[in-house]
Enzyme design. Structure first.
Site, PDB file in Angstrom:
ATOM      1  N   THR A 213     -26.005 -13.119  19.812  1.00 54.30           N
ATOM      2  CA  THR A 213     -25.737 -14.399  20.481  1.00 54.30           C
ATOM      3  C   THR A 213     -25.752 -14.265  22.001  1.00 54.30           C
ATOM      4  OG1 THR A 213     -24.411 -15.096  18.599  1.00 54.30           O
ATOM      5  CG2 THR A 213     -24.002 -16.248  20.673  1.00 54.30           C
ATOM      6  N   GLU A 214     -26.271 -15.312  22.656  1.00 52.29           N
ATOM      7  CA  GLU A 214     -26.310 -15.366  24.134  1.00 52.29           C
ATOM      8  C   GLU A 214     -25.795 -16.731  24.579  1.00 52.29           C
ATOM      9  OE1 GLU A 214     -30.289 -14.579  25.479  1.00 52.29           O
ATOM     10  OE2 GLU A 214     -30.303 -12.563  24.590  1.00 52.29           O
TER      11      GLU A 214
ATOM     12  N   SER B 180     -27.194 -20.725  17.429  1.00 52.07           N
ATOM     13  CA  SER B 180     -27.876 -21.017  16.164  1.00 52.07           C
ATOM     14  C   SER B 180     -29.369 -20.743  16.276  1.00 52.07           C
ATOM     15  CB  SER B 180     -27.641 -22.480  15.773  1.00 52.07           C
ATOM     16  OG  SER B 180     -26.293 -22.664  15.397  1.00 52.07           O
TER      17      SER B 180
ATOM     18  N   ILE C 170       0.650 -28.745   0.986  1.00 47.98           N
ATOM     19  CA  ILE C 170       1.650 -28.425  -0.053  1.00 47.98           C
ATOM     20  C   ILE C 170       2.931 -27.905   0.600  1.00 47.98           C
ATOM     21  CG2 ILE C 170       2.158 -26.810  -1.956  1.00 47.98           C
ATOM     22  CD1 ILE C 170      -0.919 -27.095  -2.666  1.00 47.98           C
TER      23      ILE C 170
ATOM     24  N   GLU D 289     -21.689 -15.798  12.005  1.00 47.29           N
ATOM     25  CA  GLU D 289     -22.736 -15.327  11.087  1.00 47.29           C
ATOM     26  C   GLU D 289     -23.547 -16.497  10.511  1.00 47.29           C
ATOM     27  OE1 GLU D 289     -22.019 -11.779   8.893  1.00 47.29           O
ATOM     28  OE2 GLU D 289     -20.436 -11.121  10.257  1.00 47.29           O
TER      29      GLU D 289
ATOM     30  N   ALA E 163     -28.504 -18.920  23.361  1.00 44.83           N
ATOM     31  CA  ALA E 163     -29.121 -18.609  22.061  1.00 44.83           C
ATOM     32  C   ALA E 163     -28.023 -18.340  21.038  1.00 44.83           C
ATOM     33  CB  ALA E 163     -30.040 -17.394  22.175  1.00 44.83           C
TER      34      ALA E 163
ATOM     35  N   GLY F 209       3.907 -28.733   3.526  1.00 47.96           N
ATOM     36  CA  GLY F 209       4.483 -29.798   4.356  1.00 47.96           C
ATOM     37  C   GLY F 209       4.854 -29.264   5.727  1.00 47.96           C
TER      38      GLY F 209
END
Ligand code: COS
Length: 384
Positions: free
Chosen positions: A125-126, A131, A338, A364, A129, A340
């Site tokens: 990744t950049e 996806s 659940i 990823e 750049a 709460g």
């Protein structure tokens, strides 16, 4: 290799006990201090966790994909930060080398990675750049028997601790896309490399992520992965196919943990004169969580088996990652609901998992990219 079932069961059992007795008691400390204690790192190295998927001839355990997902699922039952510590060595930080490296490259680096003495990071990744991974701009220009690297890599997991970087760089400037990209093995201590400040993140405290800057970094030509220029993008994709199954198995493990916690809480917590587990609306959340977790695990096991049998599983691995990471997001949301108020405050750790699992749908390959991979494969098949 394929372990016999007794040996695999023993390994999973060791991981489960280590998770239960050693890691779970440290979860809130790691969350608060944003670091994993050094003695835990040492113990993980001694137990061989850094070398789970590195072939035996280089000192690792050589787990195949089916075995890897079984072990990673067990690691999912605690904070994801613990798995991340060795996750790059087991996954994206070593697999370019394992899949496409030359024999000499493997011999040079894999034994150290298997013991955890060498920490590996995957630098794809950049800033521009993500996806669109094929559009990497970091350049690698040939100069005699070296390449000179210039550019920036972004959000690199374990870079603050790394010794070896797998760096994807543009070697053919006349090609804008995937065809001009090569993979390099770069010593993280090379002159010209500098690190950004570790990122402060929404979750996964205790994992280490920063940018890596390359300013005229000289890399020997022999460090190009597999000795071949301009085929690095396919290497990155092969690594990610495997990584996506790994993250899917991890998502299943975290979901199991959250379901267990939710069942226990629902049985303990009383409202309107009875345990909230008696209420069908609570049961509905538990049942849906359990069903989707089980479905994800069936998918992961099936695709791991097919990868081990030599099938191209790119689209199936994308399906697993899409389904399993979305599943654990819903399970975490149900777990908060659940519990709460107890799910929203820090004490039970549920809100921490809720934040931690959000990353699974992003790194990823985002859920959107997984859908692109799946649909492209469907259309290609229909057209051929
Ligand atoms: N295995 C082997 N080769 C693969 C492959 C795979 N799974 N996927 C693609 N390739 C090859 C293709 O065969 C093609 O080669 P040829 O040009 O020789 O035909 C080349 O790679 C380019 O493939 P494609 O045209 O599909 O590339 P795109 O630019 O369209 O990009 C996506 C494909 C979007 C799927 C890719 O860029 C991607 O996965 N992006 C997300 C990246 C990511 O996960 N980032 C996270 C950072 S790492 S934590």
């Amino acid at each position: 290799m394929a372990l016999d079932s007794d040996t695999l069961n023993q390994l999973v059992d060791t991981v489960e006990k280590f998770v239960e007795n050693r890691l779970r008691p440290l979860e809130s400390q790691v969350g608060a201090e944003d670091r994993i204690p050094d003695d835990v790192v040492t113990e993980m190295k001694e137990l061989g966790f850094f070398g789970l998927t590195i072939p035996e001839e280089y000192g690792g355990m050589g787990l195949n994909m089916s075995e890897e997902v079984a072990v990673v699922r067990a690691f999912g039952r605690t904070s994801p930060a613990f798995r991340s510590l060795f996750g790059t060595n087991v996954g994206i930080g070593s697999q370019a080398l394992v899949i496409d490296g030359t024999e000499a490259q493997k011999q040079q680096y894999l034994p150290g990675m298997a013991t955890g003495e060498i920490i590996g990071s995957f630098c794809l990744t950049e800033p521009d750049a993500g996806s669109d991974a094929a559009s990497v701009k970091l350049t690698a220009k040939k100069d005699g028997d070296e390449y000179v690297l210039n550019g920036t890599k972004r959000y690199i997991t374990n870079a603050p601790k790394a010794h070896l970087l797998t760096v994807f760089a543009r070697t053919d400037m006349s090609q804008a896309g995937a065809r001009g990209v090569s993979a390099f093995l770069v010593d993280a201590r090379s002159d010209g490399i500098s690190l950004g400040q570790p990122y402060r993140k929404m979750g996964q405290q205790g994992t280490y992520v920063c940018d890596v800057m390359f300013d005229d970094v000289r890399v020997p030509a022999e460090n190009i992965v597999g000795g071949r220029e301009n085929v690095g993008f396919a290497t990155a994709m092969k690594v990610l196919d495997k990584g996506r199954l790994h993250i899917s198995a991890l998502s299943v493990g975290v979901a199991e943990r959250l379901i267990d916690d939710s069942v226990r809480y629902a049985l303990e917590r009383e409202q309107f004169g009875q345990a909230i587990a008696e209420f069908q609306l609570i049961q509905s959340m538990l049942a849906r969580s359990q069903t989707e977790m089980f479905a994800a695990w069936c998918m992961v096991q099936e695709v791991a088996r097919r990868r081990d049998a030599g099938e191209n599983v790119a689209a199936l691995a994308a399906s697993c990652k899409l389904f399993a990471t979305e599943m654990v997001g819903k399970v975490a949301d149900n777990a908060v609901q659940i519990h709460g108020g107890a799910g929203y405050v820090e004490d039970y750790g549920i809100e921490r998992f809720y934040r931690d699992v959000r990353l699974f749908r992003i790194y990823e390959g985002t859920s959107e990219i997984q859908q692109t991979v799946i649909a492209k494969d469907m259309l290609r098949r229909a057209g051929s």
